[in-house]
Design a protein around this motif. Structure first.
Motif, PDB file in Angstrom:
ATOM      1  N   ASP A 232      -0.617  -9.446  16.962  1.00 31.81           N
ATOM      2  CA  ASP A 232      -1.031  -9.700  15.632  1.00 31.81           C
ATOM      3  C   ASP A 232      -1.257  -8.602  14.832  1.00 31.81           C
ATOM      4  N   VAL A 233      -1.905  -7.402  15.371  1.00 28.23           N
ATOM      5  CA  VAL A 233      -1.630  -6.180  14.790  1.00 28.23           C
ATOM      6  C   VAL A 233      -0.321  -5.710  14.271  1.00 28.23           C
ATOM      7  N   ASP A 234       0.362  -5.590  15.439  1.00 25.28           N
ATOM      8  CA  ASP A 234       1.982  -5.139  14.923  1.00 25.28           C
ATOM      9  C   ASP A 234       2.450  -6.102  13.739  1.00 25.28           C
ATOM     10  N   ARG A 235       2.191  -7.457  14.028  1.00 21.79           N
ATOM     11  CA  ARG A 235       2.785  -8.224  12.849  1.00 21.79           C
ATOM     12  C   ARG A 235       2.391  -7.807  11.405  1.00 21.79           C
ATOM     13  N   THR A 236       0.956  -7.637  11.262  1.00 20.27           N
ATOM     14  CA  THR A 236       0.381  -7.562  10.345  1.00 20.27           C
ATOM     15  C   THR A 236       1.082  -6.044   9.613  1.00 20.27           C
ATOM     16  N   LEU A 237       1.010  -5.076  10.154  1.00 23.11           N
ATOM     17  CA  LEU A 237       1.355  -3.730   9.763  1.00 23.11           C
ATOM     18  C   LEU A 237       2.960  -3.570   9.446  1.00 23.11           C
ATOM     19  N   ARG A 238       3.836  -4.550  10.484  1.00 19.29           N
ATOM     20  CA  ARG A 238       5.094  -4.279  10.295  1.00 19.29           C
ATOM     21  C   ARG A 238       5.367  -5.031   8.839  1.00 19.29           C
ATOM     22  N   ASP A 239       4.748  -6.312   8.569  1.00 15.06           N
ATOM     23  CA  ASP A 239       5.195  -7.141   7.578  1.00 15.06           C
ATOM     24  C   ASP A 239       4.796  -6.348   6.236  1.00 15.06           C
ATOM     25  N   ALA A 240       3.444  -5.926   6.336  1.00 14.15           N
ATOM     26  CA  ALA A 240       2.909  -4.931   5.176  1.00 14.15           C
ATOM     27  C   ALA A 240       3.886  -3.778   4.980  1.00 14.15           C
ATOM     28  N   ARG A 241       4.235  -3.103   5.699  1.00 10.73           N
ATOM     29  CA  ARG A 241       5.112  -2.040   5.397  1.00 10.73           C
ATOM     30  C   ARG A 241       6.582  -2.632   4.974  1.00 10.73           C
ATOM     31  N   ALA A 242       7.144  -3.671   5.501  1.00 12.78           N
ATOM     32  CA  ALA A 242       8.198  -4.171   5.016  1.00 12.78           C
ATOM     33  C   ALA A 242       8.013  -4.795   3.522  1.00 12.78           C
ATOM     34  N   ALA A 243       6.878  -4.972   2.895  1.00 12.94           N
ATOM     35  CA  ALA A 243       6.532  -5.219   1.514  1.00 12.94           C
ATOM     36  C   ALA A 243       6.404  -4.033   0.732  1.00 12.94           C
ATOM     37  N   GLY A 244       6.431  -2.873   1.407  1.00 17.66           N
ATOM     38  CA  GLY A 244       6.420  -1.498   0.638  1.00 17.66           C
ATOM     39  C   GLY A 244       4.709  -0.988   0.660  1.00 17.66           C
ATOM     40  N   ILE A 245       4.092  -1.592   1.436  1.00 18.53           N
ATOM     41  CA  ILE A 245       2.728  -1.096   1.524  1.00 18.53           C
ATOM     42  C   ILE A 245       2.764   0.207   2.517  1.00 18.53           C
ATOM     43  N   LYS A 246       2.170   1.355   1.878  1.00 18.40           N
ATOM     44  CA  LYS A 246       2.414   2.412   2.763  1.00 18.40           C
ATOM     45  C   LYS A 246       0.943   3.020   3.121  1.00 18.40           C
ATOM     46  N   VAL A 247       0.080   2.453   2.600  1.00 18.39           N
ATOM     47  CA  VAL A 247      -1.491   2.745   3.140  1.00 18.39           C
ATOM     48  C   VAL A 247      -2.266   1.528   3.314  1.00 18.39           C
ATOM     49  N   MET A 248      -2.997   1.566   4.248  1.00 18.87           N
ATOM     50  CA  MET A 248      -3.684   0.527   4.689  1.00 18.87           C
ATOM     51  C   MET A 248      -5.179   1.124   4.699  1.00 18.87           C
ATOM     52  N   ARG A 249      -6.360   0.345   4.005  1.00 17.62           N
ATOM     53  CA  ARG A 249      -7.479   0.668   4.285  1.00 17.62           C
ATOM     54  C   ARG A 249      -8.159  -0.048   5.063  1.00 17.62           C
ATOM     55  N   THR A 250      -9.181   0.317   6.125  1.00 16.26           N
ATOM     56  CA  THR A 250      -9.595  -0.658   6.891  1.00 16.26           C
ATOM     57  C   THR A 250     -11.154   0.066   7.217  1.00 16.26           C
ATOM     58  N   TRP A 251     -11.898  -0.743   7.943  1.00 17.95           N
ATOM     59  CA  TRP A 251     -13.178  -0.452   8.662  1.00 17.95           C
ATOM     60  C   TRP A 251     -13.003   0.298   9.600  1.00 17.95           C
ATOM     61  N   GLY A 252     -13.835   1.732   9.972  1.00 12.68           N
ATOM     62  CA  GLY A 252     -13.781   2.365  10.972  1.00 12.68           C
ATOM     63  C   GLY A 252     -15.144   2.168  11.611  1.00 12.68           C
ATOM     64  N   PHE A 253     -15.773   1.133  11.194  1.00 12.11           N
ATOM     65  CA  PHE A 253     -17.148   0.694  11.815  1.00 12.11           C
ATOM     66  C   PHE A 253     -17.218  -0.676  11.992  1.00 12.11           C
TER      67      PHE A 253
END
Length: 437
Positions: A75-96
């Motif tokens: 599911d991590v792979d699916r999320t980042l793969r699909d986001a990048r395919a949509a043109g998203i280059k930067v993802m902000r997430t919690w490091g906590f």
């Protein structure tokens, strides 16, 4: 965004003499401008532009606080793969992700990701499969799919273990939120966690930037004390912590994670029920000073958020002359003008409205204004479909849940099947990508 409940608070508070936080002794010039010998693949900046490997880096990104809360690599792979395919280059997430020891049995039973356990004045770190190894995989997968990550170190709000978890364990019974920014023992524990995260990922080009706190304010779920509103206490804290992060990591960018509140000498006046008061977003009461904060040598770029319907609910009613859309345009322009004057980049890091109709009406203009002023653009928040863990249905924590394969929806979330909204961002992503060649 505050994830647990209340609309963001519109208040004013009294002003009394400030308490000054300490400062680290480092060569802060290493954080200013274009640093030499930056490793290949590391995001940097030059003037008001982001740069990557000697090219401009303009981008549409998004937010996904829940990404490290996923329990499967697929599911991590699916999320980042699909986001990048949509043109998203930067993802902000919690490091906590932090919990009280009393929450541990439930966390184990529900497979909740957690990095810190609090049961005294010092937290215990979870380096295991349900802890930092999950964040390890997010960083690894981001590199695989060519997505850069902005990692926030803690939260102003209580959600997923923010600043007040530090306060409650180290200074129990404290009546005020802003003790987080001044108490030496709290600062030491915050920095101990920062060192764990930075040391773990400082060699990774997948990290775009470190973020000191999500939405730092004088108040949190606890009220502000007398020593913060209108005193630039947060500016002092931002300097202390950005200098500390720079002492650990000479290369990655650093930012505040702030909402972009101004501290103007002549703030706008809001009239409500016949009474005028200065605007909380401009009068220093939140604690930030966007312009002074951005001038700090180890703050590499500015961030700000837009939640106009949450911030001004009392002004939005039929027949009112207040325009949420126009206010948003002005807020974007003001931050663009301030960042240009200071000479650093800026990101519209979060923005959202609950109504689908308002999204359709307001987002195109807001995004266009950000494009016209050469912003980074990061709506709150990216929605993923087709998640498969737990059969596609899983309660994570609070009201956050995966439902029928869809990532948590806080009403601001946008998904690929919402074509009209999705297209606003994919169009902008294509424009930003063309600027990066």
């Amino acid at each position: 965004m505050k994830l647990l409940a209340a609309a963001l608070t519109f208040i004013a508070a009294a002003c009394i003499p400030t308490v000054t936080a300490g400062s680290s002794q480092v060569d802060s010039s290493r954080g200013s401008g274009d640093r030499g010998n930056v490793p290949k693949g590391f995001l940097t900046r030059k003037g008001t532009k982001f740069r990557l490997d000697n090219k401009d880096f303009a981008f549409v990104g998004s937010n996904s606080y829940w990404l490290p809360l996923l329990t499967t690599h697929e599911d991590v792979d699916r999320t980042l793969r699909d986001a990048r395919a949509a043109g998203i280059k930067v993802m902000r997430t919690w490091g906590f992700n932090a919990i009280n020891a009393t929450e541990l049995p439930t966390a184990l039973a529900t497979n909740l990701t957690y990095y810190q356990v609090w049961n005294g004045t010092r937290f215990t770190t979870n380096y295991g499969e349900q802890g930092l190894k999950r964040l390890d995989y997010v960083v690894k997968a981001a590199a695989k799919y060519d997505v850069k990550l902005i990692l926030a170190f803690t939260n102003n709000w209580v959600g997923y273990g923010g600043a007040e978890l530090y306060i409650n364990w180290i200074k129990p019974g404290s009546p005020n939120h802003d003790i987080f920014y001044t108490d030496p023992a709290i600062i030491a524990e915050y920095q101990r966690y920062v060192k764990i995260i930075v040391s773990r990922y400082k060699d990774s080009p997948a990290i775009a930037a470190w973020e000191l706190m999500n939405e730092a304010r004088c108040l949190g779920d606890l009220p502000a004390g007398p020593n913060c509103p209108g005193k630039r206490l947060l500016t002092q804290w931002y300097k202390q912590q950005s200098d500390y992060v720079r002492s650990l990591d000479p290369y990655h960018l650093i930012t505040t994670g702030g909402e972009g509140h101004f501290f103007w000498n002549n703030p706008p006046v809001i009239w409500f029920n016949g009474t005028g008061s200065t605007d909380y977003n401009y009068n220093g009461q939140a604690g930030e000073d966007f312009e002074e904060d951005l001038k700090l040598p180890n703050i590499d770029f500015g961030t700000y958020h837009i939640y106009v319907t949450y911030w001004y609910p009392q002004l939005i009613y039929p027949g009112s002359n207040f325009s949420a859309y126009e206010w948003g345009l002005g807020w974007i322009q003001q931050h663009a003008d301030a960042a240009k004057k200071i000479g650093k980049p800026v990101i519209l890091e979060e923005f959202g409205v609950a109504s689908y109709e308002s999204k359709l009406a307001w987002y195109p203009g807001w995004v266009q204004r950000a494009l016209d002023t050469y912003h980074g653009i990061m709506p709150w928040q990216y929605g993923q479909l087709g998640l498969t863990e737990s059969g596609g249905n899983r309660v994570i924590k609070y009201a956050d849940a995966i439902i029928d394969g869809a990532s948590p929806n806080d009403s601001n979330t946008f998904y690929k099947n919402q074509t009209d909204i999705w297209t606003i961002f994919t169009r902008a992503a294509a424009i930003q990508d063309a600027r990066s060649r």
